[in-house]
Enzyme design. Sequence first.
Site, PDB file in Angstrom:
ATOM      1  N   CYS C 138      -8.078   5.038  -9.846  1.00 25.75           N
ATOM      2  CA  CYS C 138      -7.330   4.489  -8.705  1.00 25.75           C
ATOM      3  C   CYS C 138      -8.153   3.465  -7.940  1.00 25.75           C
ATOM      4  O   CYS C 138      -7.734   2.340  -7.732  1.00 25.75           O
ATOM      5  CB  CYS C 138      -6.886   5.601  -7.764  1.00 25.75           C
ATOM      6  SG  CYS C 138      -5.589   6.609  -8.483  1.00 25.75           S
ATOM      7  N   HIS C 139      -9.351   3.852  -7.496  1.00 28.61           N
ATOM      8  CA  HIS C 139     -10.139   2.934  -6.685  1.00 28.61           C
ATOM      9  C   HIS C 139     -11.585   2.825  -7.150  1.00 28.61           C
ATOM     10  O   HIS C 139     -12.465   2.418  -6.400  1.00 28.61           O
ATOM     11  CB  HIS C 139     -10.085   3.340  -5.211  1.00 28.61           C
ATOM     12  CG  HIS C 139      -8.690   3.442  -4.698  1.00 28.61           C
ATOM     13  ND1 HIS C 139      -8.006   4.631  -4.671  1.00 28.61           N
ATOM     14  CD2 HIS C 139      -7.823   2.503  -4.251  1.00 28.61           C
ATOM     15  CE1 HIS C 139      -6.783   4.421  -4.221  1.00 28.61           C
ATOM     16  NE2 HIS C 139      -6.647   3.145  -3.963  1.00 28.61           N
TER      17      HIS C 139
END
Lengths: 433, 261, 174
Positions: C138-139
């Site tokens: 995701c990040h």
Amino acid sequence: MSGKDSDLNSNNIKPVHTNKVGGSPFKGVVGWIDNRLPIIRMFKYEYLDFQVPKNLSYLWSLGGILMICLIFLIVTGLVLGMHYKPSSTEAFISVEKIMRDVNYGWLLRYAHMNFASFFFIAVYIHIFRGLYYGSYKEPRQLMWLIGIVIFFMMMATAFLGYTLPWGQMSYWGATVITNLFSAVPLVGKAIVTWLWGDYSVGDSTLNRFYVLHWLLAFGILGVVIFHVIALHIVGSNNPSGIEPADTRDTVSFAPFTTSKDLFAMLIFLLAFVLITMYAPNYLGHPDNYIPADPLVTPAHIVPEWYFLPFYAILRSIPDKLLGVIAMVSSIAVLGLLPWLDLSKVRSSVFRPIWKQFVFLFVLDFFILMYVGGMPAEGIYVLIARVGTVYWFLFFLVIAPLVSLTEKTLPMPNSIHEYEDWKKQGRIKTFKIF
Amino acid sequence: MSLVLKFSLFFFFLLLNISNSFSAEKQEKLLKQSWSFDGFFGKFDRASLQRGYQVYTEVCSSCHSMNLLSYRNLSEAGGPSFSEEEVKAIASKVEVLDGPNDKGEMFRRPGKPSDKFTSPFPNEKAARAANGGAYPPDMSVLVKARAGGPDYIYSILMGYDDKPPKGIKLEDGVYYNKYMPGNKIKMAQPLNKDSVNYSDGTLATQEQLAKDVVTFLTWASEPHLEARKRIGFKTVFYLLILTVLVYLVKKKIWLSVEPKV
Amino acid sequence: MSENNNNPDKKNRRDFLTVATTAVGVVGVGTAVWPVINQMNPDSSVKALASIEVDLSKIKEGQEITVLWRGKPVFIKRRTKEEITNAEKVDLKELKDPQPDNKRVKKSEWLVLVGVCTHLGCVPISGKGDYGGWFCPCHGSHYDSSGRIRKGPAPTNLEVPTYEFVGDSKIKLG
């Protein structure tokens, strides 16, 4: 355009006041907010300074009690809705899960169940109070009509809510009541199928009943607000039926009415807690703990107790369509009362004849409630018919007749005089506490 | 006495009447027992609950399911108070269908406390087929689902008679029961003296067995009864105090309007 | 604004009786609110499933399994010798959330982690990232072979659930 020019030159120009900021009785931050959002002063004027007749009996506390009931019902309903599943396979189990597994679920559900009953107890006392003291008369007709709308909505909401646990009484109650619509000529069957979304009460019916139960609950809240707004325009009626004239006749809402209402609410809550905690299923029916079974009808179908008088009226008429019409009009006829009762005197305290008929009407209500819970056979049918006849007679014949012929008692000129008369024993009233 | 008071009393007795009328036709009066869970401070008798559970598993459970209960309920507060170890042992004795596993197959495994009580029949049709068309009702909320509650169940258990009164004809597989509406029941007398061997030395008379199993069934349909009565008492106590206080405050506020004479 | 002449003694309304009544009332309302709030907590059927037992005997060295516990993935990894030494020799000063490896395992061979990125709750991918552990897609948070945050936005190490060994090759989660 030339038209515009002529408008400008004519006298049609008026100053506008789109900016109404100001006029708050408060200072500082509260005043700043109130100048821009005048709800604080509204609250002050309508709930602190609001003048209320000082001779109100505890019967006038029912309004506040009903408000509390409604709020408690909405709060408990909201949290029950977080656990309930409106499907024919899961509804019964999800209610039992609430009763068993959810933290305090049993308390919330029993409270919701019994608040519904107590809501009706309070509303019946409230209505009878209005009837006895002539609270439906000029200028309170519209408030009375709004009240009847609320009562209809309450009945619909209670009926829909009773379907949700999906027990035997839920299922067969829903079947019987929805079938009332089949009495409508020509399109009756189509209406019923449309209501069900199926060829019998089923999964789709339950799901929409759940949505409608919510919708109507908030609908009631909305109409109740109208009822209260109307009250704050016309003011409270009082046992003397005489309008207050000056401050000798009134007290301010806070702290006088509030402290009195609070006491009445606590007594009411005490009764509620005793039933809810020690006989939670007393006002319900054991058959509703049997899961819904479309193949077996319970031996003795009865609606919840608060529907019994109207159920008795329905059953007392041997024709299907007429029975339904009678049941609906038995409540709707209340709405005609302001125009059927022509007496200028509001309170039954000064109406010796009418008073007797009102008491008889209350008695009739309880008798109908009793026979409504009995099997529709033998003597019960006869009693129900007599009761139904009196019910309609009371509104349509007795009310106009008595109001035109009755000789009312001499009346005092003001509420404070009324209080003096009471002390001198010149007026007979009854007190409940 | 004021009129309103009369009316409300009348109203109350009516309600009483109406709820009595639910129990339908003229019936034999139920055998009223004094239950430990009755009254304002009623509590379940733990030993009786445990014995009742034994009666249920050894007698009733061969026909009657209890779908809404889990084994873990047996150790929860306000119930039979089995220890967690005992409940684990009880649960592990039954086989539960679980799955699908990684191969996509259903498999049987020993029960866990979180499992629901196992049912004697896979579904209602199977139950009817095995019981001559009659469906042995699920017992989870049975006590609340019958007018008369615990007394009714007790009376049914005690109401069998080998020699039915004259004029009552019993078909095959139908028994006479004094308290059953219609007096006919498809369940043979389930409890006899010593149907169950109590390990705590209690004499397993028919009355004792019935009493124990009804206590157990009452708990099953109302597992939070004790909490309800406890919280109820506290609430009533609290409300009484607050009501008196509010009454005094109200009196004081109204002094300026209604001075004491 | 009250022009009520029925009400001359306004000054000491807030006397002891009123204060006491208000206090009692507030306590009652507070207590009554509790069931309405507590009903949203996990109910007893959920709590009953809050602990599960996992059999480890079929996991080979270097393998990892994911089990569902309380609705979340739990990574159970049987670490290789190399992964263990790598995890143990890391200088704690390098770490964002300093924690020695031996504080994160019960037996150094077995690493048990809640497989939820401490940044915003995504599930990290095993065997990816710069530190031989997990990588959150995701990040971009990187975790090492002890599940500690090494690079990226996640603030803390992957959570170690409460568990205990019941027997040699079985653990009880929760």
